[in-house]
Design a protein around this motif. Structure first.
Motif: not given
Length: 325
Positions: A232-237, A303-309, A319-320
């Motif tokens: 959905l428009g973002r890199i998750v991993e 509620s909170t967008e996860p930041l890249p970790q 991912c939280h």
């Protein structure tokens, strides 16, 4: 591998305006690419995977400025591609080329193969007519066709042969970076392997760097050094290829890997079933964009967008709950 990236994408966005509400006067946007960041290093292949509609192809076209970005930065060897004037962009495009997804519509049906391949050489005023002719003959043999094919038209070729012609055109100006936008998705499975092997062979011989876009993880694994998973428009991993396959940390990546067909019918592996439909990029969910379909979601996810970790060296995940997966 060099420590300096050949391509650095920073917070890239591409929004398409939608018809606004006449009563409220508010404008709305389809957020096809929404804050994508990654680096690509010389000589490597970065695979980009995700479901259809996640923004992969839009991102590719925006990087090369075939479409103008809404925001962000794209650096090719320290040049900000998005801020280059037309003359500067023309020069840098000799080093940045694209292989398109559809080998049927990406070739001009009124041009012969020779005219298709020589066109970028003419546009960039590359040497003399005799040298251009020699270059075209060299390219057509490099991609596995012969000189007798040069006088034919695209409709006289199979899909795999047309894609080889598209590859020859992309290589005409000796680029360093090639963006491959699902170059084998329109081909038969038997032809896919031939084109993939050709791309790997050319990468070694010509010292090419690839951004390889696909929706098939098994194809991406065959050719990529690192893989970025897009949703959905973002890199998750994003991680090394083997690391991502052996230890995926994002639920979406796990679901994609579980969906790869297993050729041995006796082997059974756990499946991660995703419920619901992919949300609209015009109205993305709050918090984590994957949370409406995630089996591990909690209140913080909505509620909170996860930041890249950093889950491991060279392995980044948004991912939280990645530590528990």
């Amino acid at each position: 591998m060099s420590t300096e990236p050949i391509l650095a994408v920073k917070k890239l966005k591409k929004y398409y305006p939608l018809k606004g509400n006449w009563f409220s006067g508010k404008k709305s946007y389809l957020k096809a690419v929404d804050g994508v960041s990654f680096d690509v290093y010389p000589g490597e292949t970065l695979g980009v995977v995700g479901e259809s509609g996640c923004g992969k192809s839009t991102m590719a076209r925006t990087i090369l400025r075939l479409q103008e970005a809404t925001a962000g930065e794209v650096y090719y060897q320290n040049y900000n591609v998005l801020q280059l004037a037309p003359d500067g962009l023309r020069k840098i495009r000799q080093n940045m080329q694209m292989i398109f997804q559809d080998p049927y519509s990406s070739l001009n049906p009124r041009f012969t193969v020779e005219q298709i391949i020589v066109e970028p050489l003419i546009i960039h005023k590359w040497k003399t007519a005799t040298e251009r002719r020699q270059r075209v003959e060299e390219l057509i043999t490099t991609v596995g066709l012969t000189k007798r094919h040069l006088k034919r038209y695209p409709h006289e070729f199979s899909g795999g042969q047309r894609q080889r012609i598209g590859i020859a055109r992309a290589l005409a100006l000796n680029p360093q970076l090639v963006v491959c936008d699902e170059p084998v998705s329109a081909l038969d499975v038997s032809i896919q392997s031939q084109v993939l092997n050709l791309l790997k062979k050319l990468q070694i011989e010509l010292a090419l760097t690839y951004v390889f876009i696909a929706h098939d993880l098994s194809v991406v694994k065959h050719i990529s050094n690192r893989i970025a998973v897009m949703y959905l428009g973002r890199i998750v991993e994003i991680a090394q290829s083997e690391q991502l396959y052996d230890s995926p940390r994002h639920p979406y990546t796990q679901a994609l890997l579980a969906a790869i067909p297993e050729p041995n019918p006796r082997l059974r592996r756990p499946r991660t079933l995703l419920r619901g439909e992919v949300p609209s990029p015009a109205k993305p969910p709050s918090g984590c964009r994957f949370h409406p379909r995630c089996p591990y979601r909690t209140e913080v996810c909505s509620s909170t967008e996860p930041l890249p970790q950093q889950a491991a060296p060279g392995h980044t995940v948004s991912c939280h709950h990645y530590k528990q997966l």
